[in-house]
Design a protein around this motif. Structure first.
Motif, mmCIF file in Angstrom:
data_model
loop_
_atom_site.group_PDB
_atom_site.id
_atom_site.type_symbol
_atom_site.label_atom_id
_atom_site.label_comp_id
_atom_site.label_asym_id
_atom_site.label_seq_id
_atom_site.Cartn_x
_atom_site.Cartn_y
_atom_site.Cartn_z
ATOM 1 N N ILE A 167 -6.077 2.030 -6.608
ATOM 2 C CA ILE A 167 -5.354 3.268 -6.920
ATOM 3 C C ILE A 167 -5.158 3.387 -8.432
ATOM 4 O O ILE A 167 -5.324 4.466 -9.000
ATOM 5 C CB ILE A 167 -4.011 3.321 -6.166
ATOM 6 N N LYS A 168 -4.835 2.286 -9.068
ATOM 7 C CA LYS A 168 -4.654 2.268 -10.519
ATOM 8 C C LYS A 168 -5.953 2.693 -11.224
ATOM 9 O O LYS A 168 -5.927 3.488 -12.163
ATOM 10 C CB LYS A 168 -4.238 0.861 -10.948
ATOM 11 N N GLN A 210 -9.192 7.036 -13.917
ATOM 12 C CA GLN A 210 -10.365 7.925 -13.963
ATOM 13 C C GLN A 210 -9.952 9.388 -13.977
ATOM 14 O O GLN A 210 -10.631 10.228 -14.557
ATOM 15 C CB GLN A 210 -11.277 7.667 -12.766
ATOM 16 N N LYS A 211 -8.843 9.691 -13.343
ATOM 17 C CA LYS A 211 -8.347 11.068 -13.254
ATOM 18 C C LYS A 211 -7.366 11.398 -14.390
ATOM 19 O O LYS A 211 -6.838 12.492 -14.455
ATOM 20 C CB LYS A 211 -7.673 11.257 -11.888
ATOM 21 N N ASN A 212 -7.150 10.412 -15.277
ATOM 22 C CA ASN A 212 -6.227 10.562 -16.412
ATOM 23 C C ASN A 212 -4.803 10.917 -15.987
ATOM 24 O O ASN A 212 -4.173 11.799 -16.566
ATOM 25 C CB ASN A 212 -6.751 11.579 -17.427
ATOM 26 N N ALA A 260 -5.525 8.754 -0.339
ATOM 27 C CA ALA A 260 -6.968 8.951 -0.187
ATOM 28 C C ALA A 260 -7.321 10.426 -0.349
ATOM 29 O O ALA A 260 -8.282 10.774 -1.049
ATOM 30 C CB ALA A 260 -7.433 8.433 1.176
ATOM 31 N N LYS A 261 -6.543 11.293 0.254
ATOM 32 C CA LYS A 261 -6.788 12.730 0.144
ATOM 33 C C LYS A 261 -6.595 13.200 -1.295
ATOM 34 O O LYS A 261 -7.378 13.991 -1.813
ATOM 35 C CB LYS A 261 -5.850 13.488 1.082
ATOM 36 N N TYR A 262 -5.576 12.691 -1.963
ATOM 37 C CA TYR A 262 -5.286 13.060 -3.351
ATOM 38 C C TYR A 262 -6.478 12.744 -4.258
ATOM 39 O O TYR A 262 -6.849 13.543 -5.108
ATOM 40 C CB TYR A 262 -4.042 12.315 -3.833
ATOM 41 N N PHE A 263 -7.074 11.565 -4.067
ATOM 42 C CA PHE A 263 -8.195 11.149 -4.913
ATOM 43 C C PHE A 263 -9.555 11.513 -4.327
ATOM 44 O O PHE A 263 -10.583 11.202 -4.918
ATOM 45 C CB PHE A 263 -8.138 9.646 -5.171
ATOM 46 N N GLY A 286 -4.792 19.215 -6.337
ATOM 47 C CA GLY A 286 -4.060 18.013 -6.714
ATOM 48 C C GLY A 286 -3.517 17.254 -5.518
ATOM 49 O O GLY A 286 -2.485 16.612 -5.617
ATOM 50 N N GLY A 287 -4.204 17.356 -4.401
ATOM 51 C CA GLY A 287 -3.758 16.666 -3.199
ATOM 52 C C GLY A 287 -2.679 17.385 -2.418
ATOM 53 O O GLY A 287 -2.216 16.908 -1.412
#
Length: 115
Positions: free
Chosen positions: A7-8, A13-15, A49-52, A93-94
């Motif tokens: 997750i980190k 990667q998504k800043n 998971a959905k958020y990313f 944004g999820g």
């Protein structure tokens, strides 16, 4: 790599920070950080998971392929019945898209299938 580390990495990667991810998902401060030491509930893992836009299996280390990207055709979506569950295929944004934004998408893309 454990769940927290994945997750980190995705957040980097998504800043966004882990704290921003928690805020966007409505989690309490420090929730995700605890996942390095204890197991989270399945619904929270699904939310992350959905958020990313990755699979739960990827987050849990069961699958090396992180991509769950699917193309969404807005014209096709805009022409679906009003009771169609948009949240199952589209988010920001999820989070679910507000009804007023869905209406804007409908107006912009409805009946574009024949163009």
């Amino acid at each position: 790599m454990d769940l927290y580390e994945k997750i980190k990495e995705l957040a980097s990667q998504k800043n966004v920070s882990i704290r921003q991810v928690e805020e966007n998902l409505g989690f309490a401060n420090g929730t995700i950080r605890q996942w390095g030491r204890k197991n989270p509930g399945v619904n929270k893992v699904k939310d992350v998971a959905k958020y990313f836009n990755v699979s739960v299996d990827y987050l849990l280390g069961l699958d090396e392929d992180e991509s769950t990207t699917q193309t969404v055709d807005l014209a096709e979506l805009a022409n679906k019945p009003k009771d169609f569950d948009w949240d199952s295929v589209l988010s920001v944004g999820g989070k679910p898209i507000p009804e007023e934004d869905k209406e804007i998408i409908r107006r912009l893309f409805a009946h574009k299938l024949s163009d």
